[in-house]
Design an enzyme around this catalytic site. Structure first.
Site, short mmCIF file in Angstrom:
data_model
loop_
_atom_site.label_atom_id
_atom_site.label_comp_id
_atom_site.label_asym_id
_atom_site.label_seq_id
_atom_site.Cartn_x
_atom_site.Cartn_y
_atom_site.Cartn_z
N LYS A 34 0.69 -1.06 -0.08
CA LYS A 34 0.02 -0.14 0.19
C LYS A 34 0.96 1.45 0.09
N ALA A 82 2.50 -7.82 4.99
CA ALA A 82 1.92 -6.53 5.40
C ALA A 82 1.12 -6.16 6.36
N SER A 85 3.26 -2.20 11.91
CA SER A 85 3.97 -2.95 12.57
C SER A 85 4.45 -2.28 14.00
N THR A 125 4.42 -12.65 14.94
CA THR A 125 5.58 -12.15 15.83
C THR A 125 5.62 -12.75 17.27
N ASP A 126 6.62 -12.63 17.99
CA ASP A 126 6.77 -13.35 19.32
C ASP A 126 5.94 -12.53 20.24
N GLU A 127 5.65 -11.00 19.71
CA GLU A 127 4.79 -10.20 20.71
C GLU A 127 3.18 -10.78 21.10
N TYR A 153 -1.04 -3.37 18.70
CA TYR A 153 -0.38 -4.06 17.86
C TYR A 153 -0.45 -5.41 17.86
N SER A 154 -0.02 -6.04 19.07
CA SER A 154 0.19 -7.51 19.40
C SER A 154 -1.00 -8.09 19.19
N LYS A 157 -2.00 -8.58 15.95
CA LYS A 157 -1.48 -9.80 15.09
C LYS A 157 -1.87 -11.27 15.72
N ASN A 182 12.84 -9.76 17.59
CA ASN A 182 13.08 -8.38 16.92
C ASN A 182 14.21 -8.48 15.76
N LEU A 193 13.87 0.79 17.37
CA LEU A 193 15.01 1.05 18.31
C LEU A 193 16.34 1.29 17.57
N TYR A 210 13.33 4.32 26.42
CA TYR A 210 12.02 4.27 27.37
C TYR A 210 12.27 3.94 28.82
N HIS A 279 4.40 -1.57 28.37
CA HIS A 279 5.61 -1.85 27.76
C HIS A 279 6.00 -3.31 28.15
P1 NAD Z 1 6.96 -2.42 8.18
O1 NAD Z 1 6.33 -1.66 8.97
O2 NAD Z 1 8.61 -1.99 7.94
O3 NAD Z 1 6.73 -2.77 6.58
C1 NAD Z 1 5.35 -2.99 6.71
C2 NAD Z 1 4.94 -2.87 5.01
O4 NAD Z 1 3.65 -3.12 4.87
C3 NAD Z 1 5.08 -1.46 4.49
O5 NAD Z 1 5.71 -1.73 3.25
C4 NAD Z 1 3.82 -0.91 4.47
O6 NAD Z 1 3.69 -0.09 3.24
C5 NAD Z 1 3.00 -2.04 4.02
N1 NAD Z 1 1.39 -2.14 4.23
C6 NAD Z 1 1.02 -1.67 5.55
N2 NAD Z 1 -0.39 -1.65 5.51
C7 NAD Z 1 -0.52 -2.27 4.15
C8 NAD Z 1 -1.86 -2.71 3.68
N3 NAD Z 1 -3.18 -2.42 4.10
N4 NAD Z 1 -1.79 -3.38 2.59
C9 NAD Z 1 -0.75 -3.43 1.94
N5 NAD Z 1 0.49 -3.04 2.32
C10 NAD Z 1 0.43 -2.48 3.58
O7 NAD Z 1 7.27 -3.89 8.98
P2 NAD Z 1 8.26 -4.79 9.07
O8 NAD Z 1 9.09 -4.46 10.32
O9 NAD Z 1 9.07 -5.07 7.98
O10 NAD Z 1 7.46 -6.30 9.66
C11 NAD Z 1 6.98 -6.94 8.49
C12 NAD Z 1 6.16 -8.10 9.19
O11 NAD Z 1 6.93 -8.79 10.15
C13 NAD Z 1 4.87 -7.39 10.05
O12 NAD Z 1 3.93 -8.21 9.86
C14 NAD Z 1 5.26 -7.62 11.46
O13 NAD Z 1 4.08 -7.82 12.46
C15 NAD Z 1 6.16 -8.74 11.50
N6 NAD Z 1 7.32 -8.98 12.17
C16 NAD Z 1 8.11 -8.07 12.42
C17 NAD Z 1 9.27 -7.90 13.49
C18 NAD Z 1 10.24 -6.94 13.34
O14 NAD Z 1 11.10 -6.84 14.11
N7 NAD Z 1 10.06 -5.62 12.55
C19 NAD Z 1 9.61 -9.17 13.96
C20 NAD Z 1 8.57 -10.24 13.72
C21 NAD Z 1 7.50 -10.22 12.99
O1 DAU Z 2 9.41 -8.78 18.74
C1 DAU Z 2 8.92 -8.58 17.50
C2 DAU Z 2 8.39 -7.13 17.30
O2 DAU Z 2 9.55 -6.38 17.36
C3 DAU Z 2 7.74 -7.03 16.09
O3 DAU Z 2 6.36 -7.61 16.09
C4 DAU Z 2 7.32 -5.36 15.85
O4 DAU Z 2 6.70 -5.29 14.56
C5 DAU Z 2 8.60 -4.72 15.97
O5 DAU Z 2 8.59 -3.21 15.89
C6 DAU Z 2 9.46 -5.12 17.19
O6 DAU Z 2 8.62 -4.29 18.41
P1 DAU Z 2 9.43 -3.72 19.76
O7 DAU Z 2 8.32 -2.85 20.21
O8 DAU Z 2 9.88 -4.66 20.55
O9 DAU Z 2 10.46 -2.74 18.76
P2 DAU Z 2 10.97 -1.31 18.83
O10 DAU Z 2 12.18 -1.11 17.94
O11 DAU Z 2 9.72 -0.37 18.63
O12 DAU Z 2 11.45 -1.15 20.50
C7 DAU Z 2 12.66 -2.06 20.90
C8 DAU Z 2 12.45 -1.83 22.41
O13 DAU Z 2 13.22 -0.44 22.46
C9 DAU Z 2 11.11 -1.69 23.33
O14 DAU Z 2 11.53 -2.27 24.48
C10 DAU Z 2 11.09 -0.20 23.30
C11 DAU Z 2 12.54 0.55 23.29
N1 DAU Z 2 12.64 1.86 22.57
C12 DAU Z 2 12.02 1.97 21.40
C13 DAU Z 2 12.11 3.20 20.92
C14 DAU Z 2 11.46 3.21 19.38
C15 DAU Z 2 13.04 2.62 23.29
O15 DAU Z 2 13.61 2.61 24.57
N2 DAU Z 2 13.32 4.08 22.73
C16 DAU Z 2 12.63 4.15 21.38
O16 DAU Z 2 12.68 5.36 21.00
#
Ligand code: NAD
Ligand code: DAU
Length: 339
Positions: A34, A82, A85, A125-127, A153-154, A157, A182, A193, A210, A279
């Site tokens: 999207k 998608a 996240s 996700t593990d969340e 969010y979690s 999911k 993560n 982060l 945080y 948190h």
């Molecule tokens: P991201 O936010 O970087 O990317 C999400 C993508 O989905 C973006 O390109 C966005 O444009 C697209 N999108 C959002 N809404 C949409 C819609 N309605 N239709 C089509 N596209 C859409 O996310 P990410 O960190 O790459 O995570 C990808 C997947 O992995 C997610 O499902 C997330 O829950 C899961 N995940 C992420 C992590 C992590 O650490 N980032 C860990 C475990 C699981």
């Molecule tokens: O565990 C998998 C998940 O990891 C995915 O499902 C999510 O999509 C992905 O965003 C990530 O979630 P977290 O909440 O763990 O990630 P984030 O990077 O937002 O934060 C990581 C940790 O750092 C969390 O304990 C919050 C803390 N944090 C985050 C930000 C953005 C800070 O202390 N300061 C910050 O500014």
């Protein structure tokens, strides 16, 4: 083989598109995205002219659009990345998380049912397991750990995961689910982060940690996650959930200090700010099942992965500087302004 990758302009989906095109030069990879604030076509710049790659802009929750896409293309596998996240954004505005993460998943699976019982993989996700206490290092999330979510969010999911398993049991849709910890690596949006801290440290700006910074996350280099999904969609057992993680637990403050050290920056940049609501304390994955059943093991050690990641952000400054100009600035001042 024709694979639909949704969310392929985001962080993990983008890395997966690159990984798959390189590993399987004969596969056709379709990316549907999207292009929300988190989706960047620049992530796909180097593959956009690849004849085996097609990009489509659309919403996974738009059933008319999805129906047309599936009627025009015979996909063998759908891998759904998608999602909305970011936990902090889900605390500000939960509704969009329900729309994309729950409704969108249902729309995609209905299309998979209608157009030939297509194999469907849900990137979860593990969340969904909630969190673990800091004083019980012996505890890990297994696939049997009850769903117990903390954030909108979690919860969205987890809702999607339950729907996926229901489509398997009720309709026999050939599904799999992966629940990963993560991720970090190239193309990670700088609201999360690690890329946030790298980009702010490079600009000598304060680093918002945080609470007390002791929350623990279990970090995995993104390519290792891509390899796990590749194994699951080719060899995983239908109807199964696979946890993915590399036993690499680190506190947030340790992550931030490591980044500062590698960049040669002073720890004075660290600023403790108000904690995230609800948190989660600690995430820690037990990856025994994917190891035993599919032979998966992480290949990149954190010490190497974080250096590679920092090098990537140093060598690709245009990619993230374009993002942190404009709209992102409003996001940052809104989210961190009164912390
Ligand atoms: P991201 O936010 O970087 O990317 C999400 C993508 O989905 C973006 O390109 C966005 O444009 C697209 N999108 C959002 N809404 C949409 C819609 N309605 N239709 C089509 N596209 C859409 O996310 P990410 O960190 O790459 O995570 C990808 C997947 O992995 C997610 O499902 C997330 O829950 C899961 N995940 C992420 C992590 C992590 O650490 N980032 C860990 C475990 C699981
Ligand atoms: O565990 C998998 C998940 O990891 C995915 O499902 C999510 O999509 C992905 O965003 C990530 O979630 P977290 O909440 O763990 O990630 P984030 O990077 O937002 O934060 C990581 C940790 O750092 C969390 O304990 C919050 C803390 N944090 C985050 C930000 C953005 C800070 O202390 N300061 C910050 O500014």
């Amino acid at each position: 083989m024709k694979i639909l990758v949704t969310g392929g302009a985001g962080f993990i989906g983008g890395n997966f598109v690159h990984y798959m095109l390189k590993k399987y030069p004969n596969y056709e990879i379709f990316c549907l995205d999207k292009l929300t604030y988190a989706g960047n076509l620049s992530t796909l710049e180097s593959v956009i002219d690849n004849p085996k790659f097609t990009f489509c802009k659309g919403d996974i929750a738009d059933s008319k659009y999805i129906d047309k896409l599936f009627s025009e293309n015979k996909f063998d596998i759908v891998v759904n990345f998608a999602a909305e996240s970011h936990v902090d954004r889900s605390i500000e505005n939960p509704q969009i998380f329900l729309h994309t993460n729950v409704i969108g998943t249902g729309v995609l699976m209905d299309a998979c049912r209608k157009y030939g019982n297509i194999r469907y993989h849900q990137v979860s996700t593990d969340e969904v397991y909630g969190d673990l206490p800091l004083d019980r290092p012996d505890l890990f999330f297994t696939e049997e750990t009850p769903i117990h979510t903390s954030s909108p969010y979690s919860s969205s999911k987890a809702g999607a995961d339950l729907l996926v398993l229901a489509y398997y049991r009720t309709f026999g849709l050939p599904v799999t689910i992966s629940r990963c910890s993560n991720n970090y690596g190239p193309y990670h949006f700088p609201e999360k982060l690690i890329p946030l801290m790298i980009s702010r440290a490079l600009a000598n700006e304060s680093l918002p940690v945080y609470g007390n910074g002791l929350n623990v996350r279990d970090w995995l280099y993104v390519e290792d996650h891509c390899r796990a999904i590749d194994l699951i969609i080719h060899k995983g057992k239908i109807g199964e959930v696979y946890n993915v993680g590399g036993h690499n637990e680190k506190s947030n403050i340790d992550i931030v200090k490591t980044i500062l050290k590698l960049l040669g920056k002073n720890e004075d940049l660290i600023t403790y700010v108000a904690d995230r609501k609800g948190h989660d304390m600690r995430y820690a994955i037990d990856p025994t099942k994917i190891h035993n059943d599919l032979g998966w093991l992480p290949e990149t050690k954190f010490e190497d992965g974080i250096k590679k990641t920092i090098d990537w952000y140093l060598n690709n400054q245009k990619w993230w500087k374009d993002i942190i100009s404009g709209e992102y600035k409003d996001y940052y001042s809104k989210m961190y302004g009164n912390k």
